[in-house]
Enzyme design. Structure first.
Site, PDB file in Angstrom:
ATOM      1  N   VAL A  11     -28.745   6.771  -3.561  1.00 36.82           N
ATOM      2  CA  VAL A  11     -27.964   7.928  -3.996  1.00 36.82           C
ATOM      3  C   VAL A  11     -27.989   8.072  -5.519  1.00 36.82           C
ATOM      4  O   VAL A  11     -28.316   9.126  -6.057  1.00 36.82           O
ATOM      5  CB  VAL A  11     -26.509   7.816  -3.478  1.00 36.82           C
ATOM      6  CG1 VAL A  11     -25.591   8.812  -4.167  1.00 36.82           C
ATOM      7  CG2 VAL A  11     -26.483   8.021  -1.972  1.00 36.82           C
ATOM      8  N   LYS A 222     -16.644  13.813   4.103  1.00 39.16           N
ATOM      9  CA  LYS A 222     -17.818  12.932   4.220  1.00 39.16           C
ATOM     10  C   LYS A 222     -17.755  12.106   5.512  1.00 39.16           C
ATOM     11  O   LYS A 222     -18.730  12.029   6.268  1.00 39.16           O
ATOM     12  CB  LYS A 222     -17.896  12.007   2.989  1.00 39.16           C
ATOM     13  CG  LYS A 222     -18.983  10.968   3.053  1.00 39.16           C
ATOM     14  CD  LYS A 222     -20.369  11.586   3.076  1.00 39.16           C
ATOM     15  CE  LYS A 222     -21.418  10.584   3.499  1.00 39.16           C
ATOM     16  NZ  LYS A 222     -22.742  11.168   3.690  1.00 39.16           N
ATOM     17  N   PHE A 267     -30.028  16.961  15.863  1.00 40.32           N
ATOM     18  CA  PHE A 267     -29.313  15.755  16.293  1.00 40.32           C
ATOM     19  C   PHE A 267     -29.099  15.718  17.796  1.00 40.32           C
ATOM     20  O   PHE A 267     -28.100  15.222  18.284  1.00 40.32           O
ATOM     21  CB  PHE A 267     -27.984  15.590  15.520  1.00 40.32           C
ATOM     22  CG  PHE A 267     -28.216  14.966  14.175  1.00 40.32           C
ATOM     23  CD1 PHE A 267     -28.867  15.662  13.179  1.00 40.32           C
ATOM     24  CD2 PHE A 267     -27.831  13.663  13.914  1.00 40.32           C
ATOM     25  CE1 PHE A 267     -29.134  15.081  11.952  1.00 40.32           C
ATOM     26  CE2 PHE A 267     -28.097  13.066  12.688  1.00 40.32           C
ATOM     27  CZ  PHE A 267     -28.749  13.785  11.709  1.00 40.32           C
ATOM     28  N   GLY A 271     -32.681   8.728  22.266  1.00 37.25           N
ATOM     29  CA  GLY A 271     -33.545   7.620  21.871  1.00 37.25           C
ATOM     30  C   GLY A 271     -32.795   6.309  21.787  1.00 37.25           C
ATOM     31  O   GLY A 271     -31.824   6.102  22.525  1.00 37.25           O
ATOM     32  N   CYS A 278     -25.459   4.275   6.696  1.00 38.45           N
ATOM     33  CA  CYS A 278     -24.245   5.093   6.594  1.00 38.45           C
ATOM     34  C   CYS A 278     -23.473   5.274   7.911  1.00 38.45           C
ATOM     35  O   CYS A 278     -22.267   5.041   7.934  1.00 38.45           O
ATOM     36  CB  CYS A 278     -24.598   6.467   6.031  1.00 38.45           C
ATOM     37  SG  CYS A 278     -25.067   6.392   4.296  1.00 38.45           S
ATOM     38  N   ARG A 345     -31.399  -1.150   6.622  1.00 34.84           N
ATOM     39  CA  ARG A 345     -29.997  -1.466   6.885  1.00 34.84           C
ATOM     40  C   ARG A 345     -29.571  -0.925   8.256  1.00 34.84           C
ATOM     41  O   ARG A 345     -29.750   0.239   8.550  1.00 34.84           O
ATOM     42  CB  ARG A 345     -29.106  -0.876   5.777  1.00 34.84           C
ATOM     43  CG  ARG A 345     -29.247  -1.630   4.459  1.00 34.84           C
ATOM     44  CD  ARG A 345     -28.401  -1.023   3.365  1.00 34.84           C
ATOM     45  NE  ARG A 345     -28.956   0.210   2.836  1.00 34.84           N
ATOM     46  CZ  ARG A 345     -28.466   0.879   1.798  1.00 34.84           C
ATOM     47  NH1 ARG A 345     -27.390   0.429   1.180  1.00 34.84           N
ATOM     48  NH2 ARG A 345     -29.036   1.987   1.376  1.00 34.84           N
TER      49      ARG A 345
END
Ligand SMILES: NC(=O)c1ccc[n+]([C@@H]2O[C@H](COP(=O)([O-])OP(=O)(O)OC[C@H]3O[C@@H](n4cnc5c(N)ncnc54)[C@H](O)[C@@H]3O)[C@@H](O)[C@H]2O)c1
Length: 448
Positions: A11, A222, A267, A271, A278, A345
């Site tokens: 970021v 967020k 979206f 899968g 995040c 991650r």
């Protein structure tokens, strides 16, 4: 404008580079000396399309500098971004120690000039006030002689790794939370070139919507955005699992429901589940915040549970075909949590590797980035191969874990002949069944 960005990760580095590209004078601060050295030498420490070119340009123009000296960065910036990591603690709460360390440094180094301190890190609701408190406490503890002269703004980041530069210049919205009209005005001025699409791919589009709100609502936006996306993926994965049982095709279903404008196409790819730095941590943090206030976030908990099960679905499918996995060799196509990034991650591949290893299987993997970069941090119990032929050689099954575009064009007939058994589990519903079957594979997908 003079900008300081503290934290040069996915970021911070993209934010700093893009703001410099827009003509601002940017100082990026990181406490990782090796990273700062690398950046100074013009190299990019992360894989992010378009970023190396921008970095080279702004370095050559003298619009960006990198330092480990946080005091120098703080003195430089009229606007100071906090963009350090906020990883999860083992219990799912947010580890705020990096944000706290930066806030303490701010308390030590702020002078009498007015500063806007922008929280770009994803932080739990209420952190804006907490950062202010930590700064004021640190000013007092350091006997900083200057009176406090700063405002806090929450400016959550929505960029996607793999298209971070594009997303920065073409955001769906900019969210600014704060209670100082001066600070909010100045932030809009900083972002004006993005808002009016000067740097956008389509300059004819209307201006980027700017959501001006209070700090807590900005912080919540967020978390709510990531939580919604995670729930949406878990939802389609749940539908896929029902499709598997009743004989429907989840891709047809996703198309059929996605054409409804209230639902939308994005979206809805079934899968191996969501991952990355995040979604997992942000959903866990929101569940904890809710619990702190006596509320059980049932839908979020269910989304996490479905996702945990979904990661193991390919193991179940391998067991259905191969029965005993002990002594079998499984090849994974893709390791990163999604294509076009080097970020490992919370990648679903890590869960799959651990379970296959526990069941006694030998695991091999090929990933376009990980195989070339030589970076193997945190990747255990897997042999990372340098090409797909070596990966397929002797395998009892291949599992597509990451939908890298280059996996569309592999020489599947040759790969099938190299394998011990030509079984293919498509963990992303990414490839064409007829093509794989023509290449000699037994092809198994998710919810189809
Ligand atoms: N990665 C994403 O896609 C993404 C998207 C939106 C929001 N976010 C949020 O943005 C924040 C940063 O995420 P990231 O992925 O860029 O993290 P990251 O781990 O890639 O980078 C964090 C950087 O901060 C540096 N740092 C830590 N403590 C420091 C200190 N005291 N002084 C100076 N530098 C310090 C680290 O060395 C590292 O380079 C997080 O809160 C994350 O949740 C990330």
């Amino acid at each position: 404008m003079r900008v300081c960005v503290i934290g040069t990760g996915y970021v911070g580095l993209v934010t700093g580079a893009c703001l410099a590209y827009m003509g601002n004078e940017v100082v990026c601060v990181d406490n990782n000396e090796a990273k700062v050295e690398l950046l100074r030498s013009g190299q990019c420490p992360i894989h992010e399309p378009g970023l190396p070119e921008i970095l080279q340009q702004v370095l050559a123009q003298g619009l960006i500098a990198f330092t480990t000296d946080i005091g120098a960065g703080i003195h430089h910036g009229e606007v100071i971004f906090i963009a350090v990591g906020t990883p999860p603690l083992p219990d799912g709460r947010t580890d705020l120690r990096y944000v706290e360390a930066v806030a303490r440094s701010l308390g030590r180094h702020l002078d009498s000039d007015y500063r806007i301190i922008v929280n770009k890190s994803t932080v739990p609701i209420g952190s804006g006030d907490w950062v202010r408190m930590v700064i004021l406490d640190a000013m007092q503890a350091a006997a900083n002689p200057h009176p406090p002269h700063f405002d806090i703004v929450s400016n959550p980041e929505f960029l996607r790794e793999g298209s971070a530069v594009y997303d920065t210049f073409n955001p769906d919205r900019i969210v600014l939370g704060g209670n100082s009209a001066v600070a909010l005005e100045k932030m809009q001025t900083l972002y004006q070139g993005i808002i009016d699409r000067t740097y956008g791919a389509d300059k004819t589009l209307p201006p980027v919507p700017v959501v001006i709100t209070d700090i807590s609502s900005a912080e919540m936006i967020k978390y709510a955005a990531n939580a919604f996306l995670a729930v949406k993926i878990s939802f389609i994965n749940e539908i896929a699992n029902i499709c598997d049982r009743v004989g429907a095709d989840v891709q047809e279903v996703a198309r059929g429901i996605g054409l409804d404008s209230r639902i939308g196409q994005k979206f809805l790819q079934a899968g191996v589940g969501w991952g990355g730095s995040c979604f997992g941590k942000d959903v866990a943090a929101l569940i904890h915040t809710a619990a702190d206030y006596g509320y059980t976030a049932e839908i979020l908990q269910a989304a996490v549970k479905v996702n945990q099960q979904q990661r193991l679905l390919v193991i179940e499918k391998l067991q259905q075909s191969l029965k005993i996995l002990k002594g079998k060799t499984i090849g994974l196509l893709g390791l990163t949590f999604k294509p076009h990034t080097d970020d490992m991650r919370d990648a679903p591949s890590l869960t799959i590797i651990e379970h296959l290893h526990r069941l006694g299987a030998k695991v091999k993997a090929y990933d376009p980035i990980v195989s070339q970069s030589g970076l193997r941090d945190g990747i255990a119990h897997v042999a990372v191969e340098t090409d797909v032929e070596r990966l397929a050689d002797g395998c009892d099954a291949l599992v597509l874990v990451t939908d890298w575009p280059q996996f569309q064009n592999l020489d599947y007939p040759t790969l099938a002949t190299l394998m011990h058994q030509p079984l293919f589990i498509d963990g992303r519903n990414y490839l064409d069944r007829a093509r794989l079957e023509a290449a000699g594979f037994k092809y198994i997908a998710i919810g189809r």
